[in-house]
Design an enzyme around this catalytic site. Sequence first.
Site, mmCIF file in Angstrom:
data_model
loop_
_atom_site.group_PDB
_atom_site.id
_atom_site.type_symbol
_atom_site.label_atom_id
_atom_site.label_comp_id
_atom_site.label_asym_id
_atom_site.label_seq_id
_atom_site.Cartn_x
_atom_site.Cartn_y
_atom_site.Cartn_z
ATOM 1 N N ASP A 21 0.830 -1.210 0.000
ATOM 2 C CA ASP A 21 0.000 0.000 0.000
ATOM 3 C C ASP A 21 0.860 1.254 0.000
ATOM 4 O O ASP A 21 0.439 2.304 -0.474
ATOM 5 C CB ASP A 21 -0.882 0.036 1.273
ATOM 6 C CG ASP A 21 -1.702 -1.232 1.429
ATOM 7 O OD1 ASP A 21 -1.833 -1.726 2.573
ATOM 8 O OD2 ASP A 21 -2.147 -1.759 0.382
ATOM 9 N N LYS A 226 19.255 6.898 6.040
ATOM 10 C CA LYS A 226 19.260 5.468 5.699
ATOM 11 C C LYS A 226 20.679 4.925 5.744
ATOM 12 O O LYS A 226 21.599 5.647 5.352
ATOM 13 C CB LYS A 226 18.719 5.295 4.251
ATOM 14 C CG LYS A 226 17.302 5.759 4.013
ATOM 15 C CD LYS A 226 16.964 5.794 2.513
ATOM 16 C CE LYS A 226 17.660 6.913 1.763
ATOM 17 N NZ LYS A 226 17.267 6.999 0.327
ATOM 18 N N ASP A 251 18.334 2.555 -5.128
ATOM 19 C CA ASP A 251 19.402 2.194 -6.074
ATOM 20 C C ASP A 251 20.658 1.745 -5.349
ATOM 21 O O ASP A 251 21.605 1.278 -6.003
ATOM 22 C CB ASP A 251 19.732 3.397 -6.968
ATOM 23 C CG ASP A 251 20.389 4.535 -6.192
ATOM 24 O OD1 ASP A 251 21.535 4.915 -6.515
ATOM 25 O OD2 ASP A 251 19.787 5.006 -5.220
#
Length: 304
Positions: A21, A226, A251
């Site tokens: 979702d 991250k 990526d």
Amino acid sequence: MAPTYLSNDRAAVDSFLDKFDVFLIDCDGVLWSGDHVYDGIPETIAMLRAKGKRTVFVTNNSTKSREEYLKKLSKLNIPADAEDIFGSAYSSAVYISRILKLPQGKNKVFILGEKGIESELDAENVPHIGGTDPNFKRDITDADFKGLADGSLLDPEVGVVLAGLDYHFNYLKVAHGLHYLKRGAKFLATNTDSTLPMHHDFFLGAGSVMAPLVNASGQKPLELGKPSQAMMDAVEGKFQLNRQRTCMIGDRLNTDIKFGVDGKLGGTLHVLTGVDNKAAWEKEDAIAVPSFYADTLSDLRIAE
Ligand SMILES: O=C(O)[C@H](O)[C@H](O)COP(=O)(O)O
Ligand SMILES: [Mg+2]
């Protein structure tokens, strides 16, 4: 289990889209390379939104604030809402103002980075120096060496050194950062990506820009972008994520894919338009292995 290849496979893409979702979508190397948007990206995001999917842009690039990213996305015709942008500059500002809670008189941040960090710290009312201050755009002098060594040039209220991607770093600025760390300031980083995808090539990333400071101080910064799970918890809280129904698209293995895998998300999609290629996760000791991969994000349009 080997990652599922999605490109040119309508059935695989349909079942992929049915599983999720919310899509957490990386920017550099996925949507664009610098200001060059990869083909079909605006239409792909529009398709996901038309299918009722939530698209959240999660970038480690701290040179822009959420507001500045919204401008870039709309300039490049990529549909987005201000609420759906989560950058490492924002993640860092929230960590400093709401979690670190620096003592009065030691709550100022010395920035090795760009405007994005300044804007997000302003939004959290965190005082800061350094950053884009033009006084740092010059050669170091003997007076600077003396003033840094005896501390007369240092602001006693600095309690944190926050480093990110800085297109204007130089000896003077890094020397200030070093002497704040030597006096006990906390060392934080928005992210430590080694390279930056730009104009279909690679340049110094934040991690490479701050390497002189890491080397000279002998300290490693606490990473707030991250793959840090502090950022995942913040994203989960802000977007009320159901992790099983959420997919991270990126990526880079050691940031995006590791972020999704460590975050126990329902899936991760590696696109081959940016930093890492297939060989990076085919090798024995790959830092993270995606559950899906595709040549480019716009390969999802087969489901249009
Ligand atoms: O050096 C950097 O900061 C990174 O290369 C850049 O930020 C990566 O951004 P992302 O791919 O997470 O959008
Ligand atoms: Mg990227």
